[in-house]
Design a protein around this motif. Structure first.
Motif, PDB file in Angstrom:
ATOM      1  N   ASP A 126       0.810  -1.215   0.000  1.00  0.00           N
ATOM      2  CA  ASP A 126       0.000   0.000   0.000  1.00  0.00           C
ATOM      3  C   ASP A 126       0.846   1.268   0.000  1.00  0.00           C
ATOM      4  O   ASP A 126       0.419   2.314  -0.485  1.00  0.00           O
ATOM      5  N   ASP A 127       2.055   1.171   0.548  1.00  0.00           N
ATOM      6  CA  ASP A 127       2.912   2.355   0.633  1.00  0.00           C
ATOM      7  C   ASP A 127       3.792   2.548  -0.595  1.00  0.00           C
ATOM      8  O   ASP A 127       4.686   3.394  -0.613  1.00  0.00           O
ATOM      9  N   GLY A 128       3.546   1.746  -1.635  1.00  0.00           N
ATOM     10  CA  GLY A 128       4.301   1.893  -2.872  1.00  0.00           C
ATOM     11  C   GLY A 128       5.511   0.998  -2.987  1.00  0.00           C
ATOM     12  O   GLY A 128       6.094   0.872  -4.069  1.00  0.00           O
ATOM     13  N   ARG A 129       5.913   0.368  -1.896  1.00  0.00           N
ATOM     14  CA  ARG A 129       7.046  -0.558  -1.947  1.00  0.00           C
ATOM     15  C   ARG A 129       6.628  -1.875  -2.595  1.00  0.00           C
ATOM     16  O   ARG A 129       5.441  -2.185  -2.703  1.00  0.00           O
ATOM     17  N   THR A 130       7.624  -2.641  -3.016  1.00  0.00           N
ATOM     18  CA  THR A 130       7.389  -4.011  -3.463  1.00  0.00           C
ATOM     19  C   THR A 130       7.857  -4.937  -2.361  1.00  0.00           C
ATOM     20  O   THR A 130       9.007  -4.851  -1.916  1.00  0.00           O
ATOM     21  N   ILE A 131       6.981  -5.828  -1.906  1.00  0.00           N
ATOM     22  CA  ILE A 131       7.312  -6.684  -0.765  1.00  0.00           C
ATOM     23  C   ILE A 131       7.177  -8.156  -1.142  1.00  0.00           C
ATOM     24  O   ILE A 131       6.573  -8.512  -2.166  1.00  0.00           O
ATOM     25  N   THR A 132       7.754  -9.005  -0.321  1.00  0.00           N
ATOM     26  CA  THR A 132       7.605 -10.454  -0.457  1.00  0.00           C
ATOM     27  C   THR A 132       6.273 -10.851   0.149  1.00  0.00           C
ATOM     28  O   THR A 132       5.998 -10.567   1.313  1.00  0.00           O
ATOM     29  N   ASP A 133       5.437 -11.512  -0.636  1.00  0.00           N
ATOM     30  CA  ASP A 133       4.076 -11.845  -0.225  1.00  0.00           C
ATOM     31  C   ASP A 133       4.077 -13.141   0.599  1.00  0.00           C
ATOM     32  O   ASP A 133       4.384 -14.212   0.058  1.00  0.00           O
ATOM     33  N   PRO A 134       3.730 -13.085   1.880  1.00  0.00           N
ATOM     34  CA  PRO A 134       3.749 -14.301   2.711  1.00  0.00           C
ATOM     35  C   PRO A 134       2.846 -15.398   2.171  1.00  0.00           C
ATOM     36  O   PRO A 134       3.186 -16.579   2.255  1.00  0.00           O
TER      37      PRO A 134
END
Length: 259
Positions: free
Chosen positions: A238-246
């Protein structure tokens, strides 16, 4: 039968996500959107320490490890059709050899390397220099180092060359090769991956990577017989970052463990 699951991550949060979901290891890098670059040494040190903490707390598999990508530059677009992405001059090779040594000295369990000639063949002298940098650091630390060749092999001229590359890498002392079988995604490259697995004859792990979803894992196992899979499992936050999806990591671990 179960497959080892490797997750490509670029931060501590991604490493924790991979470990807690039961992945076997991470490939640590920066700039995943361009195929990955060598991460900052401070990030390597932090991830090695966090992996040790998670293992000690039994929040990660006992063998959960950190493998560091060593790649000094990256361009844009499909790396399969841009072999110059992996052609390095002497200065770049020396720089990456130092990066490999530094990563091992910082505690990395392995390094992920690759180099090609302008003719789209494996650059054996460059690979030897990178390998030797990592192994010298491992010798000084009195421990082994896992050597993986990255997707430079997917920019080789054809499937015959990828099959031959497996034998070359075995001769160089590599333990693993990451590949999509030369295709846009690993599920599309199963025929070549199967050839690579047969050429390896159990002496080198062929890790399927590129465009893998958890739903693809059973087919990769049955058609290519790969022992390892690699995915990034990324999604925008949501904050624009790309994260690893659990959820994606967990689904991949579950699919790999149910074979």
């Amino acid at each position: 039968m179960s497959l080892a699951v490797e997750i490509a991550v670029q931060d501590l949060e991604g490493l924790r996500t991979a470990a807690l979901a039961g992945a076997d290891r991470v490939e640590l890098c920066e700039d995943l959107s361009r195929g990955g670059l060598t991460p900052d040494l401070s990030l390597v040190e932090a991830c090695v320490a966090e992996a040790a903490r998670l293992r000690e707390a039994r929040d990660a598999k006992p063998h959960f490890g950190v493998h560091v990508l060593v790649r000094c530059r990256a361009g844009e677009g499909d790396l399969r059709t841009a072999p110059d992405e992996f052609v390095f001059d002497q200065d770049e090779t020396a720089r990456m050899a130092r990066q490999a040594a530094d990563a091992v000295a910082a505690g990395a369990d392995g390094v992920v390397l690759g180099a090609l000639t302008p003719q789209r063949t494996l650059d054996v002298p460059a690979l030897e220099a990178l390998r030797d940098g990592a192994l010298r650091a491992g010798s000084q630390a009195l421990r082994g180092v896992v050597l993986t060749c990255h997707r430079a092999v997917d920019a080789l001229v054809d499937d015959d060359a990828r099959e031959e590359a497996v034998l070359t890498l075995l001769g160089l002392g590599f333990h693993r090769v990451l590949s999509s079988g030369g295709a846009a995604s690993a599920p599309q490259g199963t025929a070549c991956l199967a050839r690579m697995v047969r050429a390896a004859d159990g002496l080198l792990d062929v890790c399927a990577g590129a465009g893998i979803r958890p739903i693809d894992i059973p087919e990769l196992a049955s058609r290519a017989a790969v022992p390892d899979i690699h995915l990034s499992a990324r999604r925008p936050a949501d904050d624009g970052r790309t994260i690893t999806d659990p959820a994606v990591v967990q689904a991949a671990v579950d699919a790999a463990g149910e074979l």
